[in-house]
Design an enzyme around this catalytic site. Structure first.
Site, PDB file in Angstrom:
ATOM      1  N   THR A 180      72.379  56.533  52.829  1.00 27.15           N
ATOM      2  CA  THR A 180      71.789  57.854  53.065  1.00 27.15           C
ATOM      3  C   THR A 180      72.077  58.320  54.485  1.00 27.15           C
ATOM      4  OG1 THR A 180      70.038  57.519  51.481  1.00 27.15           O
ATOM      5  CG2 THR A 180      69.490  58.903  53.348  1.00 27.15           C
ATOM      6  N   ASP A 211      62.964  58.792  48.094  1.00 22.74           N
ATOM      7  CA  ASP A 211      62.094  59.284  49.163  1.00 22.74           C
ATOM      8  C   ASP A 211      62.702  60.442  49.958  1.00 22.74           C
ATOM      9  OD1 ASP A 211      64.024  57.275  49.971  1.00 22.74           O
ATOM     10  OD2 ASP A 211      63.166  57.447  51.982  1.00 22.74           O
ATOM     11  N   THR A 230      65.884  55.745  55.787  1.00 23.46           N
ATOM     12  CA  THR A 230      66.896  55.236  54.857  1.00 23.46           C
ATOM     13  C   THR A 230      66.464  53.849  54.420  1.00 23.46           C
ATOM     14  OG1 THR A 230      69.135  54.368  54.624  1.00 23.46           O
ATOM     15  CG2 THR A 230      68.293  54.517  56.867  1.00 23.46           C
TER      16      THR A 230
HETATM   17  N1  ASP Z   1      66.323  56.018  50.591  1.00 23.41           N
HETATM   18  C1  ASP Z   1      67.364  56.295  49.631  1.00 23.41           C
HETATM   19  C2  ASP Z   1      66.735  56.343  48.263  1.00 23.41           C
HETATM   20  O1  ASP Z   1      65.939  55.481  47.944  1.00 23.41           O
HETATM   21  C3  ASP Z   1      68.469  55.272  49.641  1.00 23.41           C
HETATM   22  C4  ASP Z   1      69.143  55.080  50.973  1.00 23.41           C
HETATM   23  O2  ASP Z   1      68.495  55.142  52.015  1.00 23.41           O
HETATM   24  O3  ASP Z   1      70.366  54.883  50.987  1.00 23.41           O
HETATM   25  O4  ASP Z   1      67.068  57.210  47.501  1.00 23.41           O
END
Ligand code: ASP
Length: 331
Positions: A180, A211, A230
Site C-alpha cells: 500500500t 483499512d 500499511t
Molecule cells: N492495509 C492494506 C489492506 O489491508 C494492505 C497493505 O497495507 O498493503 O488492505
C-alpha cells in the site's frame, strides 16, 4: 494553534511488506527512484505554497502509476484474479474526507477519493457507483487489464496453491506483500493532510475492503496529526489505528512517536496483526513505526533533500527528527 513560519514536511510510504530476499538490485533502484520522485513532486507543491492535500495527491499518484507498489498499476489480485482498489484522503484542516472502495477501472483512485471529498455530498463511494461518479468527474478510467503485473499474478498463484493445500499463506499472512502507498503532509499554513491508496491484500475475497479507505482506520488527519497506515488491514480497522494515534496526540498530548509506536508496535501485534504507519504532527515531528522486515518510506523537509529508506536496519534519518520551527521535546 498558531503555526506561523511552519516548515513544510512530506512523509510517504510504499508499504510495510518488504522482505530482503525478494529484493533485487534493479527493483531496489526502481523503488528508490519512484519514492524520490514522489517526494520531489509532493514537496514542489508545498514549496509553491499549495495545501497539504495537493502534496499528498501528487506524491500518491506517482506511486499509483509505478508498478512496484500495491496501488494503482501493480495492485495485488483478489482470489478470483481481479484488481479491486481502495483509497482515501483527509484534510486535517476541515476534517473533510473522501474515500473509494472496490473500484476496478479508476487509474488513480486517490484522485477519485479527492473528488468524492470535494465534489460529492458523501464521504465514501464503492464499486459501480464510484466509477459512475468518476465518469461524471472526468477522472481517467482504464481497462482493468491496465493494473496487471506478472509479479502480482504469481503471488496470487502461490497463495491459491497454499489455499488448495490448506496451508497458511506464508507470504500474505506474514505481511510480505503489503505494498500500500500513503502520504502525510504539513503545509506552510500549518495544515495537515493524509492519504492512502491500495490494492488490498493478495487473495482477498467476497468484496473485502481493508483499512486504507476507512477514515480513522488506515487514514486520518486533524489539526494536530496525520496518519497513513500499511499492514494487515483487519487489525487496523479493529484498533481504528490512525484515529487512535491522532487522539492520543491531540487529546491526550502524547508525543507523536510514542503514540504511533504504541498503536503500531504494541496494540496491533498484541492482537496478532502487523504492519507500519507514517505519522506527522503540526510541529513537523515525524514517526515511522513498523514491525515487519522493512517498509518503503521517505520524507522531505526544510532542506529539500529527499530521504528514502527500505530496510529495518537502514537509517531513515528520523531518529533525530528534523528541527521543527516550534521545537517541543520529543522523547
Ligand atoms: N492495509 C492494506 C489492506 O489491508 C494492505 C497493505 O497495507 O498493503 O488492505
Amino acid at each position: 494553534m498558531s503555526h506561523a513560519a511552519v516548515s513544510p514536511v512530506l512523509v510517504i510510504h510504499g508499504g510495510a511488506g518488504v522482505i530482503k530476499r525478494d529484493m533485487t538490485p534493479a527493483k531496489e533502484k526502481a523503488v528508490r527512484a519512484a519514492m524520490t520522485l514522489a517526494l520531489q513532486n509532493g514537496y514542489a507543491q508545498l514549496k509553491a505554497g499549495k495545501p497539504a492535500l495537493d502534496a499528498v495527491t501528487a506524491a500518491i499518484t506517482v506511486l499509483e502509476d509505478d508498478p512496484n507498489f500495491n496501488a494503482g498499476k501493480g495492485a495485488v489480485f483478489t482470489h478470483d484474479g481481479k484488481n479491486e482498489l481502495d483509497a482515501a484522503i483527509m484534510d486535517g484542516n476541515t476534517l473533510g474526507a473522501g474515500s473509494v472502495a472496490d473500484v476496478h477501472r479508476v487509474k488513480n483512485p486517490i484522485l477519485l477519493a479527492r473528488a468524492v471529498m470535494e465534489h460529492s455530498p458523501h464521504v465514501m463511494l464503492a464499486g459501480e457507483g464510484a466509477e459512475e461518479f468518476a465518469k461524471e468527474q472526468g477522472i481517467t478510467l482504464v481497462d482493468p487489464s491496465y493494473f496487471r503485473t506478472e509479479e502480482r499474478w504469481q503471488q496470487l498463484q502461490k497463495a491459491l496453491k497454499e489455499d488448495a493445500a490448506k496451508q497458511p499463506h506464508a507470504d500474505v499472512d506474514t505481511a510480505k506483500h503489503f505494498g500500500t502507498v500513503g502520504a502525510v503532509a504539513l503545509d506552510a499554513e500549518g495544515h495537515l493532510a493524509a492519504g492512502t491508496s491500495t490494492g488490498g491484500m493478495t487473495d482477498k475475497r467476497w468484496g473485502r475492503i481493508g483499512d486504507s479507505p476507512i477514515i480513522g482506520a488506515g487514514t486520518y488527519a486533524n489539526s494536530g496529526c496525520a496518519v497513513s497506515g500499511t499492514g494487515w488491514g483487519e487489525y487496523y480497522i479493529r484498533t481504528v489505528a490512525a484515529h487512535e494515534i491522532c487522539m492520543m496526540v491531540t487529546q491526550m498530548r502524547v508525543p507523536l512517536k510514542r503514540a504511533a509506536a504504541q498503536v503500531i508496535n504494541e496494540e496491533i501485534p498484541s492482537m496478532g496483526g502487523n504492519g507500519g504507519a507514517i505519522a506527522l504532527d503540526a510541529d513537523g515531528h515525524i514517526a515511522i513505526p513498523f514491525n515487519t522486515d522493512g517498509m518503503y518510506r521517505g520524507w522531505i523537509g526544510a532542506d529539500g533533500v529527499p530521504h528514502v529508506a527500505i530496510y529495518g536496519d537502514e537509517d531513515d534519518g528520523i531518529a533525530e527528527p528534523p528541527a521543527p520551527a516550534d521545537s517541543t521535546a520529543q522523547p
